[in-house]
Design a protein around this motif. Structure first.
Motif, PDB file in Angstrom:
ATOM      1  N   ALA A  81       0.680  -1.064  -0.046  1.00 15.28           N
ATOM      2  CA  ALA A  81       0.102  -0.034   0.311  1.00 15.28           C
ATOM      3  C   ALA A  81       1.189   1.296  -0.394  1.00 15.28           C
ATOM      4  O   ALA A  81       0.416   2.095  -0.932  1.00 15.28           O
ATOM      5  CB  ALA A  81      -0.762  -0.052   1.072  1.00 15.28           C
ATOM      6  N   VAL A  82       2.164   1.101   0.637  1.00 19.75           N
ATOM      7  CA  VAL A  82       2.683   2.434   0.808  1.00 19.75           C
ATOM      8  C   VAL A  82       3.156   2.282  -0.474  1.00 19.75           C
ATOM      9  O   VAL A  82       3.865   4.035  -0.865  1.00 19.75           O
ATOM     10  CB  VAL A  82       3.967   2.186   1.925  1.00 19.75           C
ATOM     11  CG1 VAL A  82       5.078   3.029   2.040  1.00 19.75           C
ATOM     12  CG2 VAL A  82       2.952   2.070   3.090  1.00 19.75           C
ATOM     13  N   SER A  83       3.979   1.566  -1.823  1.00 16.47           N
ATOM     14  CA  SER A  83       4.249   1.502  -3.019  1.00 16.47           C
ATOM     15  C   SER A  83       3.671   2.374  -2.973  1.00 16.47           C
ATOM     16  O   SER A  83       3.319   3.067  -4.886  1.00 16.47           O
ATOM     17  CB  SER A  83       4.660   0.301  -2.893  1.00 16.47           C
ATOM     18  OG  SER A  83       3.273  -0.576  -3.699  1.00 16.47           O
ATOM     19  N   GLN A  84       2.217   1.848  -3.352  1.00 16.57           N
ATOM     20  CA  GLN A  84       0.781   2.602  -4.269  1.00 16.57           C
ATOM     21  C   GLN A  84       1.386   3.870  -3.361  1.00 16.57           C
ATOM     22  O   GLN A  84       0.244   4.826  -4.246  1.00 16.57           O
ATOM     23  CB  GLN A  84      -0.318   1.979  -4.225  1.00 16.57           C
ATOM     24  CG  GLN A  84      -0.082   0.287  -4.369  1.00 16.57           C
ATOM     25  CD  GLN A  84       0.647   0.317  -6.246  1.00 16.57           C
ATOM     26  OE1 GLN A  84       0.202   0.274  -7.197  1.00 16.57           O
ATOM     27  NE2 GLN A  84       1.650  -0.550  -5.958  1.00 16.57           N
ATOM     28  N   PHE A  85       0.763   3.991  -2.806  1.00 10.57           N
ATOM     29  CA  PHE A  85       0.472   5.545  -2.000  1.00 10.57           C
ATOM     30  C   PHE A  85       1.859   6.994  -2.391  1.00 10.57           C
ATOM     31  O   PHE A  85       1.948   7.977  -3.412  1.00 10.57           O
ATOM     32  CB  PHE A  85       0.478   5.975  -0.511  1.00 10.57           C
ATOM     33  CG  PHE A  85      -0.309   5.213   0.194  1.00 10.57           C
ATOM     34  CD1 PHE A  85      -2.274   5.524  -0.268  1.00 10.57           C
ATOM     35  CD2 PHE A  85      -0.866   4.386   1.069  1.00 10.57           C
ATOM     36  CE1 PHE A  85      -3.537   5.446   0.467  1.00 10.57           C
ATOM     37  CE2 PHE A  85      -1.658   3.887   1.815  1.00 10.57           C
ATOM     38  CZ  PHE A  85      -3.603   4.397   1.495  1.00 10.57           C
ATOM     39  N   GLY A  86       3.205   6.669  -2.264  1.00 13.76           N
ATOM     40  CA  GLY A  86       4.218   7.125  -2.697  1.00 13.76           C
ATOM     41  C   GLY A  86       4.185   7.385  -4.591  1.00 13.76           C
ATOM     42  O   GLY A  86       4.959   8.461  -4.482  1.00 13.76           O
ATOM     43  N   LYS A  87       3.622   6.889  -5.073  1.00 11.40           N
ATOM     44  CA  LYS A  87       3.534   6.756  -6.484  1.00 11.40           C
ATOM     45  C   LYS A  87       2.449   7.737  -6.447  1.00 11.40           C
ATOM     46  O   LYS A  87       2.378   8.667  -7.424  1.00 11.40           O
ATOM     47  CB  LYS A  87       2.915   4.843  -7.596  1.00 11.40           C
ATOM     48  CG  LYS A  87       4.220   4.185  -7.869  1.00 11.40           C
ATOM     49  CD  LYS A  87       3.239   3.240  -8.553  1.00 11.40           C
ATOM     50  CE  LYS A  87       3.123   3.238  -9.884  1.00 11.40           C
ATOM     51  NZ  LYS A  87       2.760   2.114 -10.297  1.00 11.40           N
ATOM     52  N   SER A  88       1.393   7.744  -5.876  1.00 13.18           N
ATOM     53  CA  SER A  88      -0.223   8.547  -6.414  1.00 13.18           C
ATOM     54  C   SER A  88       0.514  10.001  -5.525  1.00 13.18           C
ATOM     55  O   SER A  88       0.019  10.633  -6.084  1.00 13.18           O
ATOM     56  CB  SER A  88      -1.399   7.972  -5.691  1.00 13.18           C
ATOM     57  OG  SER A  88      -0.818   7.727  -4.001  1.00 13.18           O
ATOM     58  N   PHE A  89       1.122  10.297  -4.469  1.00 11.54           N
ATOM     59  CA  PHE A  89       2.196  11.063  -4.196  1.00 11.54           C
ATOM     60  C   PHE A  89       2.968  11.830  -4.660  1.00 11.54           C
ATOM     61  O   PHE A  89       3.110  13.168  -5.113  1.00 11.54           O
ATOM     62  CB  PHE A  89       2.632  10.882  -2.535  1.00 11.54           C
ATOM     63  CG  PHE A  89       1.761  10.699  -1.445  1.00 11.54           C
ATOM     64  CD1 PHE A  89       0.586  10.476  -1.775  1.00 11.54           C
ATOM     65  CD2 PHE A  89       2.376   9.603  -0.752  1.00 11.54           C
ATOM     66  CE1 PHE A  89      -1.233  10.602  -0.334  1.00 11.54           C
ATOM     67  CE2 PHE A  89       0.925   9.097   0.763  1.00 11.54           C
ATOM     68  CZ  PHE A  89      -0.035   9.754   0.499  1.00 11.54           C
ATOM     69  N   GLY A  90       3.409  10.677  -5.591  1.00 11.04           N
ATOM     70  CA  GLY A  90       4.476  11.511  -6.613  1.00 11.04           C
ATOM     71  C   GLY A  90       6.071  11.677  -6.120  1.00 11.04           C
ATOM     72  O   GLY A  90       6.983  12.617  -6.296  1.00 11.04           O
ATOM     73  N   VAL A  91       6.248  11.029  -5.041  1.00  9.89           N
ATOM     74  CA  VAL A  91       7.332  11.013  -4.563  1.00  9.89           C
ATOM     75  C   VAL A  91       8.564   9.425  -4.417  1.00  9.89           C
ATOM     76  O   VAL A  91       9.415   9.480  -4.123  1.00  9.89           O
ATOM     77  CB  VAL A  91       7.674  10.984  -2.501  1.00  9.89           C
ATOM     78  CG1 VAL A  91       6.913  12.106  -2.128  1.00  9.89           C
ATOM     79  CG2 VAL A  91       6.596   9.904  -2.165  1.00  9.89           C
ATOM     80  N   LEU A  92       7.619   8.754  -5.274  1.00  8.89           N
ATOM     81  CA  LEU A  92       8.519   7.717  -5.704  1.00  8.89           C
ATOM     82  C   LEU A  92       7.972   7.341  -7.431  1.00  8.89           C
ATOM     83  O   LEU A  92       7.174   6.827  -7.504  1.00  8.89           O
ATOM     84  CB  LEU A  92       7.717   6.129  -4.905  1.00  8.89           C
ATOM     85  CG  LEU A  92       7.763   6.201  -3.367  1.00  8.89           C
ATOM     86  CD1 LEU A  92       7.305   4.767  -2.793  1.00  8.89           C
ATOM     87  CD2 LEU A  92       9.309   5.854  -3.482  1.00  8.89           C
ATOM     88  N   ASP A  93       9.357   6.953  -7.481  1.00  9.22           N
ATOM     89  CA  ASP A  93       8.571   6.632  -9.047  1.00  9.22           C
ATOM     90  C   ASP A  93       8.606   5.498  -9.567  1.00  9.22           C
ATOM     91  O   ASP A  93       8.426   4.181  -8.407  1.00  9.22           O
ATOM     92  CB  ASP A  93      10.156   7.012  -9.817  1.00  9.22           C
ATOM     93  CG  ASP A  93      11.421   6.607  -9.689  1.00  9.22           C
ATOM     94  OD1 ASP A  93      11.432   5.210  -9.083  1.00  9.22           O
ATOM     95  OD2 ASP A  93      12.753   6.599  -9.731  1.00  9.22           O
ATOM     96  N   ASP A  94       8.465   4.718 -10.862  1.00  7.86           N
ATOM     97  CA  ASP A  94       7.739   3.470 -10.534  1.00  7.86           C
ATOM     98  C   ASP A  94       8.801   2.512  -9.582  1.00  7.86           C
ATOM     99  O   ASP A  94       8.622   1.670  -9.609  1.00  7.86           O
ATOM    100  CB  ASP A  94       7.522   3.189 -12.001  1.00  7.86           C
ATOM    101  CG  ASP A  94       6.247   3.304 -12.693  1.00  7.86           C
ATOM    102  OD1 ASP A  94       5.650   3.931 -11.733  1.00  7.86           O
ATOM    103  OD2 ASP A  94       6.077   4.090 -13.865  1.00  7.86           O
TER     104      ASP A  94
END
Length: 388
Positions: free
Chosen positions: A344-357
């Motif tokens: 879930a955190v990995s998906q949140f990070g993408k939606s927040f724009g703080v993690l790339d793919d």
């Protein structure tokens, strides 16, 4: 619906059917098998997945249902058996973990979201492991389950705080949102308490809200209504709707504790259909180069090591609880495989724009590794306690 969407849906349903059997043979969690299935069909079939409205919607809805179930399935009754001293010590344990999480994030010069990566705790895998070991009703197993439950509650509210931080930073608006959320939760609990009192006075109406197995399944419909209302209101408040889903499940679990039928019936819909679609979709969005890159594998292994390391560094706090000294050496391992929340955190990070793919895929890989390795270690080191 186009022929392509029907084919994509067929492949996903096929995976949902096959992976529990295959995962059992491979001795891996079913969710890990579903992620691997998603990776496999994305990289072996010449189909595009990102533009499928049907698959994307079902995946998002599955994520929402997963978070709702995370709140609904927390064993609030078990929390009532804990002493105030243990409750304080268990909460302090996770506060210390968060402090170490901040320290490790700073030392490694990682984005701030890695504090969540290192610290999140989930009982999604812990509960079945304890049940398999016949420890769920034993003192140690119950204490570990309570410890994990407290960790999951703290983790999910930490995700809410981070959500507000990424959207508004340290600002007055962020503080106002927190106050609004607090007021909203209090009012929601009061409403459900009044509902419980109303049903106590008029018990014949309870099946409208709680009973399952009737022809109209009003209990399930009530759950979905509760879920969607909170998703809508959290969106209005500027909070991730998925987190609103968790809050709604948690509040229902807190307020209407005679809800075993609902948990079971809703779990059939969630675990039997919607949640597996989410995990397969995670695999479909997985960057396979993350598994081919030596640096990515190193990073994933480092995350897995830090997750358990900071829990053992913090375990001295548990010595002040009712845990025995030998149990303190085992309990941290039971909180070290947060598969669902780490994904879930990995998906949140993408939606927040703080993690790339690639970073998000690395975290999914970390979640899979931790959920394969650590449960088996926990089973091994806790085995002597099973005989007590």
């Amino acid at each position: 619906m186009s022929d392509g969407d029907i084919l994509r849906l067929l492949l996903i349903i096929l995976g949902m059917f096959l992976m529990p059997f295959i995962s059992k043979k491979l001795k891996i969690p079913s969710a890990v098998g579903e992620i691997l299935y998603g990776i496999a069909i994305r990289n072996t079939l010449s189909l595009t997945w990102h533009n499928s409205i049907v698959v994307n919607f079902l995946s998002l809805f599955g994520f929402i249902v997963l978070m709702y179930m995370a709140g609904l399935e927390l064993d609030i009754k078990a929390l009532k058996h804990i002493t105030k001293k243990d409750a304080f010590v268990f909460a302090l344990y996770f506060v210390v973990i968060i402090m170490f999480g901040f320290l490790m994030t700073k030392e490694l010069e990682k984005p701030i979201i890695f504090v969540l990566v290192f610290c999140v705790t989930s009982i999604g895998l812990l509960y079945p492991v304890l049940k398999e070991q016949n420890m769920i009703n034993k003192p140690f197993g119950l204490k570990v389950l309570i410890l994990g439950s407290i960790g999951e509650i703290i983790s999910l509210f930490a995700i809410i705080i981070f959500n507000l931080y990424f959207k508004f930073g340290f600002s007055v608006e962020s503080f106002v949102k927190i106050v609004q959320l607090g007021v909203f939760i209090v009012l929601s609990i009061l409403f459900l308490k009044l509902l419980k009192l109303f049903l106590w006075w008029f018990p014949h109406l309870s099946e409208i809200f709680l009973k399952t197995g009737n022809t109209t399944e009003t209990g399930i419909r009530t759950n979905f209504l509760n879920l969607i209302v909170f998703v809508f209101l959290s969106n209005v408040l500027g909070i991730e709707p998925i987190l609103g889903a968790f809050i709604s499940g948690l509040i229902l679990s807190l307020s209407l504790q005679e809800n075993e039928n609902i948990k079971t019936s809703f779990g059939i819909i969630g675990n039997g259909f919607l949640v597996p679609i989410f995990f397969i979709h995670v695999g479909l969005s997985f960057d396979l180069s993350a598994m081919m890159s030596l640096n990515m594998i190193k990073d994933a292994c480092l995350v897995v090591i830090i997750i358990v390391l900071i829990r053992y560094l913090s375990s001295f706090v548990l010595l002040f609880s009712d845990f025995k000294a030998k149990e303190v050496l085992i309990a941290p391992m039971g909180t070290s495989f947060p598969l669902t929340l780490l994904v879930a955190v990995s998906q949140f990070g993408k939606s927040f724009g703080v993690l790339d793919d690639k970073s998000a895929s690395m975290l999914v890989l970390s979640a899979m590794l931790a959920s394969i390795v650590y449960p088996n270690i926990f089973k091994s080191i806790s085995a002597p306690l099973c005989k007590c």
